[in-house]
Design a protein around this motif. Structure first.
Motif, PDB file in Angstrom:
ATOM      1  N   CYS A   1      -0.653  18.455   2.662  1.00 28.73           N
ATOM      2  CA  CYS A   1      -1.659  18.867   1.678  1.00 28.73           C
ATOM      3  C   CYS A   1      -1.257  18.432   0.274  1.00 28.73           C
ATOM      4  CB  CYS A   1      -1.845  20.387   1.705  1.00 28.73           C
ATOM      5  SG  CYS A   1      -2.702  21.025   3.143  1.00 28.73           S
ATOM      6  N   VAL A   2       0.008  18.625  -0.061  1.00 30.30           N
ATOM      7  CA  VAL A   2       0.509  18.224  -1.377  1.00 30.30           C
ATOM      8  C   VAL A   2       0.308  16.732  -1.588  1.00 30.30           C
ATOM      9  CG1 VAL A   2       2.603  17.906  -2.745  1.00 30.30           C
ATOM     10  CG2 VAL A   2       2.178  20.091  -1.644  1.00 30.30           C
ATOM     11  N   LYS A   3       0.696  15.932  -0.605  1.00 29.43           N
ATOM     12  CA  LYS A   3       0.634  14.477  -0.774  1.00 29.43           C
ATOM     13  C   LYS A   3      -0.799  13.984  -0.903  1.00 29.43           C
ATOM     14  CE  LYS A   3       2.578  10.413  -1.057  1.00 29.43           C
ATOM     15  NZ  LYS A   3       1.422   9.527  -1.109  1.00 29.43           N
ATOM     16  N   VAL A   4      -1.699  14.488  -0.064  1.00 32.78           N
ATOM     17  CA  VAL A   4      -3.095  14.070  -0.135  1.00 32.78           C
ATOM     18  C   VAL A   4      -3.703  14.470  -1.481  1.00 32.78           C
ATOM     19  CG1 VAL A   4      -5.392  14.536   0.815  1.00 32.78           C
ATOM     20  CG2 VAL A   4      -3.499  13.994   2.350  1.00 32.78           C
ATOM     21  N   ALA A   5      -3.403  15.668  -1.949  1.00 29.93           N
ATOM     22  CA  ALA A   5      -3.933  16.124  -3.232  1.00 29.93           C
ATOM     23  C   ALA A   5      -3.370  15.290  -4.384  1.00 29.93           C
ATOM     24  CB  ALA A   5      -3.609  17.599  -3.429  1.00 29.93           C
ATOM     25  N   CYS A   6      -2.072  15.019  -4.349  1.00 33.79           N
ATOM     26  CA  CYS A   6      -1.464  14.216  -5.416  1.00 33.79           C
ATOM     27  C   CYS A   6      -2.036  12.802  -5.445  1.00 33.79           C
ATOM     28  CB  CYS A   6       0.051  14.170  -5.240  1.00 33.79           C
ATOM     29  SG  CYS A   6       0.904  15.692  -5.714  1.00 33.79           S
ATOM     30  N   ASP A   7      -2.235  12.201  -4.276  1.00 36.40           N
ATOM     31  CA  ASP A   7      -2.836  10.870  -4.229  1.00 36.40           C
ATOM     32  C   ASP A   7      -4.230  10.888  -4.845  1.00 36.40           C
ATOM     33  OD1 ASP A   7      -0.594   9.916  -2.991  1.00 36.40           O
ATOM     34  OD2 ASP A   7      -1.492   9.713  -1.007  1.00 36.40           O
ATOM     35  N   HIS A   8      -4.998  11.897  -4.504  1.00 29.22           N
ATOM     36  CA  HIS A   8      -6.371  11.988  -5.000  1.00 29.22           C
ATOM     37  C   HIS A   8      -6.410  12.163  -6.514  1.00 29.22           C
ATOM     38  CE1 HIS A   8     -10.637  13.019  -5.120  1.00 29.22           C
ATOM     39  NE2 HIS A   8     -10.325  14.122  -5.787  1.00 29.22           N
ATOM     40  N   LEU A   9      -5.477  12.935  -7.057  1.00 25.26           N
ATOM     41  CA  LEU A   9      -5.475  13.249  -8.480  1.00 25.26           C
ATOM     42  C   LEU A   9      -4.636  12.284  -9.313  1.00 25.26           C
ATOM     43  CD1 LEU A   9      -5.144  17.133  -8.205  1.00 25.26           C
ATOM     44  CD2 LEU A   9      -7.226  15.811  -8.667  1.00 25.26           C
ATOM     45  N   GLY A  10      -4.026  11.283  -8.656  1.00 24.46           N
ATOM     46  CA  GLY A  10      -3.227  10.304  -9.385  1.00 24.46           C
ATOM     47  C   GLY A  10      -1.895  10.842  -9.867  1.00 24.46           C
ATOM     48  N   LEU A  11      -1.278  11.700  -9.055  1.00 21.00           N
ATOM     49  CA  LEU A  11       0.026  12.279  -9.394  1.00 21.00           C
ATOM     50  C   LEU A  11       1.099  11.682  -8.494  1.00 21.00           C
ATOM     51  CD1 LEU A  11      -1.172  15.974  -9.613  1.00 21.00           C
ATOM     52  CD2 LEU A  11      -0.664  14.478 -11.548  1.00 21.00           C
TER      53      LEU A  11
ATOM     54  N   PRO B   1       4.590   5.819  -1.997  1.00 19.92           N
ATOM     55  CA  PRO B   1       3.369   5.125  -2.416  1.00 19.92           C
ATOM     56  C   PRO B   1       2.106   5.929  -2.135  1.00 19.92           C
ATOM     57  CG  PRO B   1       4.835   3.631  -1.234  1.00 19.92           C
ATOM     58  CD  PRO B   1       5.398   5.012  -1.068  1.00 19.92           C
ATOM     59  N   ALA B   2       1.112   5.755  -2.979  1.00 21.56           N
ATOM     60  CA  ALA B   2      -0.183   6.382  -2.756  1.00 21.56           C
ATOM     61  C   ALA B   2      -0.752   5.902  -1.431  1.00 21.56           C
ATOM     62  CB  ALA B   2      -1.138   6.040  -3.897  1.00 21.56           C
ATOM     63  N   GLY B   3      -1.323   6.829  -0.669  1.00 18.35           N
ATOM     64  CA  GLY B   3      -1.900   6.486   0.622  1.00 18.35           C
ATOM     65  C   GLY B   3      -0.943   6.617   1.783  1.00 18.35           C
ATOM     66  N   SER B   4       0.343   6.818   1.500  1.00 21.58           N
ATOM     67  CA  SER B   4       1.337   7.001   2.558  1.00 21.58           C
ATOM     68  C   SER B   4       1.686   8.477   2.677  1.00 21.58           C
ATOM     69  CB  SER B   4       2.613   6.200   2.257  1.00 21.58           C
ATOM     70  OG  SER B   4       2.359   4.815   2.273  1.00 21.58           O
ATOM     71  N   LEU B   5       1.700   8.970   3.908  1.00 19.54           N
ATOM     72  CA  LEU B   5       2.103  10.344   4.137  1.00 19.54           C
ATOM     73  C   LEU B   5       3.618  10.429   4.227  1.00 19.54           C
ATOM     74  CD1 LEU B   5      -0.563  11.490   6.758  1.00 19.54           C
ATOM     75  CD2 LEU B   5      -0.598  11.768   4.276  1.00 19.54           C
ATOM     76  N   VAL B   6       4.143  11.624   4.049  1.00 20.57           N
ATOM     77  CA  VAL B   6       5.591  11.825   4.105  1.00 20.57           C
ATOM     78  C   VAL B   6       5.847  13.225   4.663  1.00 20.57           C
ATOM     79  CG1 VAL B   6       5.603  12.611   1.706  1.00 20.57           C
ATOM     80  CG2 VAL B   6       7.731  11.825   2.742  1.00 20.57           C
TER      81      VAL B   6
ATOM     82  N   VAL C   1      -2.708  16.209  13.672  1.00 20.29           N
ATOM     83  CA  VAL C   1      -2.594  16.488  12.239  1.00 20.29           C
ATOM     84  C   VAL C   1      -2.485  15.207  11.424  1.00 20.29           C
ATOM     85  CG1 VAL C   1      -1.071  17.478  10.485  1.00 20.29           C
ATOM     86  CG2 VAL C   1      -1.622  18.792  12.538  1.00 20.29           C
ATOM     87  N   VAL C   2      -1.605  14.283  11.840  1.00 16.91           N
ATOM     88  CA  VAL C   2      -1.362  13.080  11.044  1.00 16.91           C
ATOM     89  C   VAL C   2      -2.613  12.212  10.919  1.00 16.91           C
ATOM     90  CG1 VAL C   2      -0.040  10.930  10.906  1.00 16.91           C
ATOM     91  CG2 VAL C   2       1.131  13.081  11.445  1.00 16.91           C
ATOM     92  N   PRO C   3      -3.325  11.879  12.011  1.00 20.90           N
ATOM     93  CA  PRO C   3      -4.555  11.093  11.842  1.00 20.90           C
ATOM     94  C   PRO C   3      -5.589  11.788  10.956  1.00 20.90           C
ATOM     95  CG  PRO C   3      -3.873  11.061  14.132  1.00 20.90           C
ATOM     96  CD  PRO C   3      -3.011  12.073  13.444  1.00 20.90           C
ATOM     97  N   PHE C   4      -5.630  13.120  11.040  1.00 21.39           N
ATOM     98  CA  PHE C   4      -6.566  13.851  10.180  1.00 21.39           C
ATOM     99  C   PHE C   4      -6.253  13.623   8.711  1.00 21.39           C
ATOM    100  CE2 PHE C   4      -7.058  17.763   7.642  1.00 21.39           C
ATOM    101  CZ  PHE C   4      -8.441  17.774   7.526  1.00 21.39           C
ATOM    102  N   PHE C   5      -5.005  13.820   8.312  1.00 23.95           N
ATOM    103  CA  PHE C   5      -4.647  13.656   6.904  1.00 23.95           C
ATOM    104  C   PHE C   5      -4.727  12.193   6.469  1.00 23.95           C
ATOM    105  CE2 PHE C   5      -2.879  17.944   7.265  1.00 23.95           C
ATOM    106  CZ  PHE C   5      -3.269  18.472   6.042  1.00 23.95           C
ATOM    107  N   GLN C   6      -4.512  11.267   7.390  1.00 26.86           N
ATOM    108  CA  GLN C   6      -4.645   9.849   7.044  1.00 26.86           C
ATOM    109  C   GLN C   6      -6.081   9.485   6.715  1.00 26.86           C
ATOM    110  OE1 GLN C   6      -2.881   8.152  10.601  1.00 26.86           O
ATOM    111  NE2 GLN C   6      -1.043   7.519   9.479  1.00 26.86           N
TER     112      GLN C   6
END
Length: 353
Positions: free
Chosen positions: A244-254, A196-201, A288-293
């Motif tokens: 980085c991939v997940k945050v970018a994909c969430d932002h771009l709707g991928l 899901p968007a907004g969830s890290l993995v 790292v995790v709180p930063f990307f969240q």
């Protein structure tokens, strides 16, 4: 919204930290033989590579890496990070990457898993990051959207990244088998799901596929620990890269998918020694995790390269003072984006990199 991917649009990328790839390549021959293959030799590996005949491939070694990125930058590609060089020099739209300690898996019924075909399926069918479907991937044969799933979201979005899983095998020549046995993953779950968007993995680079043209620059070997080793659990760069991939994909709707396909992975090395090295990474994860969240990207970030630059700047500003490793990672990310653009512009002017 499904699309077709042609064989000549795919590169198989293999990072070689072992010299003898004979059995590895032969086991993968039924899946790999149709595609172009890029093998990147660990720059620190002294022995000559042993590769069986019958494959369409290019091999890159330390002199090639130095020629393309310069000797001062080639250290980015040590150990399993050498596969990132394959991502850099590939000219194909899609990349499927499998590490050299992984072999084809069998499903619970004993059938061989075609990891390449499954990755292609994941990338050619839509993802559903904005509303969770409790039947997992609704585009799988025999599945559907659950009652209450908004019709406006059922067409899905483009899937840009497929993260496959693995079943662990133990190398019986390695020590500390009792500890490894407790850490082995032996459960095969026959499912694919969109994260899901907004969830890290915690994406790992062991068994992945992605649209290089869309998310390639986010696959960045940036976060390096001092004295880290060659084995998977001693490294942090793929964890940082995956976030980085997940945050970018969430932002771009991928979309980002995980689950199938499985591979079999052979554990090597001494886990006690490796866990001691990894401890520094475990501590860093708490930062790292709180930063990307919490990182938020601007509307001006319209490409993945833009996203990587903004994440790098935020990491430098918010984490740089907590540990020098983050400042170095931020610089490596900016250098990587520039290198990606430079190598791409050079290759567009010449048939060979």
């Amino acid at each position: 919204m499904s699309l077709a991917i042609k064989d000549d649009e795919i590169d198989i990328v293999i990072g070689a930290i072992r010299s003898d790839l004979t059995s590895f390549m032969n086991e993968w021959r039924p899946m790999f033989s149709r595609f172009h293959i890029i093998i990147v030799k660990d720059p620190d590996l002294k022995e000559e590579l042993k590769i069986p005949e019958g494959f369409n491939l290019d091999v890159y070694e330390k002199p090639d890496i130095d020629r393309v990125v310069g000797s001062s930058t080639s250290g980015l590609f040590s150990g399993y990070a050498c596969r990132y060089f394959g991502y850099l020099v590939s000219r194909k739209k899609y990349i499927i990457s499998v590490d050299d300690d992984c072999l084809p898996a069998q499903d619970p019924k004993g059938f061989l898993v075609d990891a390449v075909a499954q990755h292609i399926t994941n990338l050619t069918t839509p993802a559903t990051p904005f509303f969770f479907n409790t039947l997992y991937d609704p585009f799988t044969e025999g599945a559907d959207f659950v009652r209450g799933y908004p019709f406006s979201l059922r067409s899905g979005v483009k899937c840009a990244f497929s993260s496959g899983l693995w079943l662990n095998l133990v190398d019986h020549d390695a020590p500390s088998q009792a500890l490894k046995a407790r850490q082995r993953n032996s459960r095969y779950v026959d499912a694919v799901m969109t994260v899901p968007a907004g969830s890290l993995v915690p994406i790992s680079g062991i068994n992945i596929a992605f649209d290089r043209e869309v998310v390639g620059p986010a696959l960045v070997p940036a976060l390096k620990l001092a004295g880290e080793g060659k084995f998977r659990w001693e490294t942090m760069e793929d964890i940082w890269s995956g976030l980085c991939v997940k945050v970018a994909c969430d932002h771009l709707g991928l979309g980002v998918k995980t689950g199938l396909p499985y591979v079999r992975r052979i554990d090597r090395g001494d886990p006690i020694v490796s866990l001691k090295k990894e401890w520094e990474g475990v501590k860093l994860t708490e930062e790292v995790v709180p930063f990307f969240q919490s990182v938020r990207l601007s509307r001006e970030a319209t490409t993945v390269a833009d996203c990587v630059v903004e994440v790098a700047n935020a990491a430098k500003e918010r984490l740089g003072s907590t540990d020098p490793v983050f400042a170095r990672a931020a610089k490596a990310m900016l250098d990587w984006v520039n290198l990606w653009k430079l190598v791409g512009s050079i290759s567009s002017q010449s048939p060979a990199v």
